[in-house]
Design an enzyme around this catalytic site. Structure first.
Site, short mmCIF file in Angstrom:
data_model
loop_
_atom_site.label_atom_id
_atom_site.label_comp_id
_atom_site.label_asym_id
_atom_site.label_seq_id
_atom_site.Cartn_x
_atom_site.Cartn_y
_atom_site.Cartn_z
N SER A 29 -2.87 -0.81 -3.04
CA SER A 29 -3.77 0.31 -2.76
C SER A 29 -2.97 1.59 -2.73
CB SER A 29 -4.51 0.12 -1.44
OG SER A 29 -5.61 -0.74 -1.58
N ILE A 55 0.83 -1.21 0.00
CA ILE A 55 0.00 0.00 0.00
C ILE A 55 0.86 1.25 0.00
CG2 ILE A 55 -0.24 -0.06 2.53
CD1 ILE A 55 -3.14 1.09 2.07
N CYS A 56 0.36 2.29 -0.65
CA CYS A 56 0.92 3.64 -0.65
C CYS A 56 2.29 3.67 -1.34
CB CYS A 56 0.95 4.17 0.78
SG CYS A 56 1.08 5.96 0.91
N HIS A 57 3.36 3.96 -0.60
CA HIS A 57 4.71 4.03 -1.17
C HIS A 57 5.41 2.66 -1.21
CE1 HIS A 57 4.08 8.31 -0.37
NE2 HIS A 57 5.06 8.55 -1.21
N TRP A 88 0.66 5.24 -4.20
CA TRP A 88 0.63 6.69 -4.05
C TRP A 88 0.96 7.26 -5.43
CZ3 TRP A 88 -1.36 9.72 -0.55
CH2 TRP A 88 -1.03 11.08 -0.55
#
Length: 180
Positions: A158, A105-107, A126
């Site tokens: 995500s 998720i994200c980075h 991200w």
């Protein structure tokens, strides 16, 4: 099911660690905090220090074979530190080589880029990582959660903390975690 949560010693986004962790627990799985060093992991709430969490195992002590799946929480510093540690990168790559599911998720996809496992895959992150993902041969999409079945394993990605509910639901479902 044993699920590895890989983090650097510092810089993991707390909600991206604790919410998927709780989802695994609630589904009857066993989350295990794995890091590059012994001790405690310093989590962050964006740029502010948050809680610390005890490391249970280090990447030098375990292998992907010890786990049924891998979760890579984000935070800006966390994956940046992990991608500079060859043991961590190799640990991540081994999950793909062994066909085990991975969620990021994200980075966190920065670590996937370094492990050279995004080529031919569709994933999200991200938004600032989209060029890195494309340059590594992946296709970036702007979606709350993306499940990519490519080859023998599943990759769940995500974009950000706002997507955690969808991320956790997909993780539990796709990993096949069931209470015994």
């Amino acid at each position: 099911m044993r699920i590895a949560f890989l983090t650097a010693p510092e810089g993991v986004e707390q909600s991206e660690l604790t919410e998927p962790w709780q989802a695994v627990v609630d589904a009857g799985g066993e989350p295990v905090l794995v890091s590059t060093e012994r001790g405690r992991v310093q989590a962050f709430d964006h740029l502010d220090k948050a809680d610390t969490f005890p490391v249970q195992e280090t990447v030098g002590e375990v292998s992907a074979e010890s786990f049924d799946g891998l979760v890579l929480p984000g935070g800006v510093a966390n994956p940046d530190i992990l991608r500079g540690d060859e043991r961590a990168v190799s640990f991540v790559r081994d999950f793909f080589d062994q066909g085990r599911p991975v969620a990021a998720i994200c980075h966190a996809p920065w670590t996937l880029v370094e492990a050279d496992v995004v080529r031919g895959r569709v994933l999200t992150s991200w938004p600032s990582l989209r060029t890195d993902i494309r340059n590594a041969g992946g296709e970036w999409v702007d979606e709350q959660v993306r499940i990519c079945d490519h080859g023998p394993n599943t990759l769940i990605t995500s974009r950000k903390p706002d997507d955690l509910k969808a991320f956790c639901d997909a993780l539990v479902s796709e990993f096949g975690i069931k209470a015994t």
